[in-house]
Structures are given as structure tokens and as C-alpha cells.
Design an enzyme around this catalytic site. Structure first.
Site, mmCIF file in Angstrom:
data_model
loop_
_atom_site.group_PDB
_atom_site.id
_atom_site.type_symbol
_atom_site.label_atom_id
_atom_site.label_comp_id
_atom_site.label_asym_id
_atom_site.label_seq_id
_atom_site.Cartn_x
_atom_site.Cartn_y
_atom_site.Cartn_z
ATOM 1 N N TYR A 20 -31.367 -24.274 65.219
ATOM 2 C CA TYR A 20 -31.555 -23.329 66.324
ATOM 3 C C TYR A 20 -31.002 -21.943 65.993
ATOM 4 O O TYR A 20 -31.335 -20.972 66.675
ATOM 5 C CB TYR A 20 -30.851 -23.832 67.596
ATOM 6 C CG TYR A 20 -31.345 -25.137 68.141
ATOM 7 C CD1 TYR A 20 -32.483 -25.766 67.642
ATOM 8 C CD2 TYR A 20 -30.654 -25.771 69.171
ATOM 9 C CE1 TYR A 20 -32.916 -26.977 68.147
ATOM 10 C CE2 TYR A 20 -31.079 -26.981 69.684
ATOM 11 C CZ TYR A 20 -32.208 -27.575 69.165
ATOM 12 O OH TYR A 20 -32.624 -28.782 69.671
ATOM 13 N N HIS A 48 -31.205 -34.645 63.020
ATOM 14 C CA HIS A 48 -32.192 -33.977 63.869
ATOM 15 C C HIS A 48 -33.588 -34.608 63.743
ATOM 16 O O HIS A 48 -34.265 -34.841 64.745
ATOM 17 C CB HIS A 48 -32.251 -32.490 63.499
ATOM 18 C CG HIS A 48 -32.734 -31.611 64.590
ATOM 19 N ND1 HIS A 48 -32.412 -30.274 64.690
ATOM 20 C CD2 HIS A 48 -33.538 -31.855 65.658
ATOM 21 C CE1 HIS A 48 -32.976 -29.750 65.764
ATOM 22 N NE2 HIS A 48 -33.675 -30.693 66.354
#
Length: 274
Positions: free
Chosen positions: A47, A105
Site C-alpha cells: 500500500y 498478502h
């Protein structure tokens, strides 16, 4: 706020997702969310906002033990020698000595899953993380991670909302005493436009998006992390904690089509079919 106890941690059931927010916007979002009562903040190396999230948490002045921080390692850094470096960077950017939940992730076909999970277990043994989890794992990989390798996973994070079934995975994690964290819980805003959810929302005095969240939070072991930058939307989402659905509401939501997957990158695994 209600929490889910798993693997020695208590996960607040409503958190703030931060994907797509960086810099001042991300920091302000975290600060405002904390002022409303949010204590769970979800970020990731990918991110590129761990520094802003960390700055926002620091600005709140909250004791570290009162805040739950989740971050994740990207699929290009799953090798143990690479993970160590990016994890240390995550800690530095977040401005913390430990992470409450550290997650893979995305899986990759060529990863050495046992080595990856063992590397995360070592971080836990060193007190650098409190618990470990995975994201976007289908059932076969969950079984490999838990039943074959024996990893002490606390949570599975997947796309989950009223238009996508995760019944198979939810049944598995519930039996394991884990949490399931729902990302994209309001289906990228489409929940606020769905006629069924809007109608149920009118009955409860909230919007369709809040009904989507209430539906998730109505289920055992489910955590929701809606992204919301504006104070208005953060407050609206927080109000979902007070919505109590009835059997008629559940039946109507259950009847919605459940095959709308919104996140499906080229490197995604083969998904389970419900």
C-alpha cells in the site's frame, strides 16, 4: 468494541482499511477514525502507506497496547531472506516495536510455503509480531498451511461481501477458531446502490453499505475492514456496529447472487467454487 479472540490476540471486529490512501490523506483518515473509536488499522507493504498510518497512530496519543495493527508482506518477498528486510522496514515506517498481526498478502505457485510460514513464526518467537495470518488463500492452501505444516494462523483475510460467498472458507476457519477478515466488505461501494440492501437500510435507519457491514459482523468470527477516507463515511460505517439484523433481513441478503468477485489479479490462486 467487540473483539475476536484467537491465538492469543483480540482482534477488533471493525477496522479501517487503508488501501489506496497515502500521505496526508492516510494519516488524517487514521487520526479521525481513532477519534471515532476505531482501534484496528489494516495496512500492507504494497500500500506504500505504512509511514502515514504509523504517523496517524502516533498522533492520536493512544497507548500502543490499545491499537491493533495489521500489515502484510507482498508476494515478491516471501523468501525468508527477503521477508526479514521488508519486515524491518515495516516496523520502522509504522514506528512500532511490534505488529499485532503479520500476514502473507498473496500466495504464489512457486513459494516454499513451509519456509515462509516458518520465517513468520520466528518473528513471533522474537516478540516482533503477536500473531500471524494469511490472505487470499483458497481452502487447499489453508489445509496445507494448518493441517500439514501446522502453522498457528490467527486469521484469514479474503474478499467477502453480500455478493460473494465464502461459505467453504468460513466454515473451515470457524472450526479452527480463527477469524475471517473481510476486505472490500461493501463491494467497492456497490452495496450502497443495491436495492435490497438499501431497503433493509431504510428499515434500520442506515445506508446499504452499513447493512453489508452489519451482515458480515452478524456472522461468527468475521471482521470487516472497510476503507473510508472521509469522517462522514467512517462514522457511517462505525454505526453498523449498532445494527441488529432480523431473520427476514438475513434471508433477503442470503438470496442475493453470491458470485461477484471484484479482486482477481493475474497472479491470484485458483479460487474455491462454493
Amino acid at each position: 468494541m467487540e473483539t475476536i479472540a484467537t491465538q492469543g490476540i483480540d482482534i477488533p471486529r471493525l477496522g479501517l482499511g487503508t488501501f489506496g490512501m497515502t500521505g496526508a490523506e492516510a494519516q488524517a483518515a487514521v487520526e479521525n477514525a481513532a477519534s471515532l473509536g476505531y482501534r484496528h488499522f489494516d495496512t500492507a507493504t504494497m500500500y506504500e502507506n505504512e509511514d502515514a498510518v504509523g504517523a496517524g497512530i502516533a498522533a492520536t496519543g493512544l497507548p500502543r497496547e490499545d491499537v491493533f495493527i495489521t500489515t502484510k508482506v507482498w508476494h515478491t518477498h516471501l523468501a525468508p531472506n527477503l521477508m526479514q528486510g521488508v519486515f524491518e522496514q515495516s516496523l520502522e515506517k509504522l514506528g512500532t516495536d511490534y505488529v499485532d498481526l503479520y500476514m502473507v498478502h498473496w500466495p504464489t505457485p512457486d513459494m516454499d510455503l513451509a519456509a515462509t510460514l516458518e520465517a513468520i513464526i520466528r518473528l513471533k518467537e522474537r516478540g516482533l509480531i503477536r500473531a500471524m495470518g494469511v490472505c487470499n488463500f483458497p481452502l487447499a492452501l489453508m489445509r496445507k498451511a494448518m493441517d500439514e505444516i501446522g502453522a498457528p494462523l490467527a486469521a484469514l483475510q479474503v474478499e467477502y461481501h453480500p455478493f460473494l460467498s465464502q461459505a467453504t472458507l468460513l466454515d473451515y476457519v470457524q472450526k479452527k477458531g480463527m477469524a475471517m477478515t473481510a476486505y472490500c466488505p461493501v463491494a467497492k461501494g456497490t452495496s450502497s446502490e443495491d436495492a435490497t440492501l438499501v431497503a433493509i437500510g431504510q428499515k434500520h435507519g442506515v445506508g446499504g453499505a452499513q447493512i453489508a457491514l452489519a451482515w458480515l459482523l452478524d456472522q461468527k468470527g468475521v471482521v470487516a475492514i472497510p476503507k473510508a477516507a472521509s469522517p462522514k463515511n467512517q462514522q457511517a460505517n462505525f454505526s453498523a456496529l449498532n445494527v441488529r439484523l432480523d431473520d427476514e433481513d438475513r434471508a433477503a441478503i442470503g438470496a442475493l447472487p453470491k458470485n461477484k468477485r471484484l479482486v482477481n489479479p493475474a497472479f491470484a490462486p485458483v479460487w474455491d467454487t462454493e
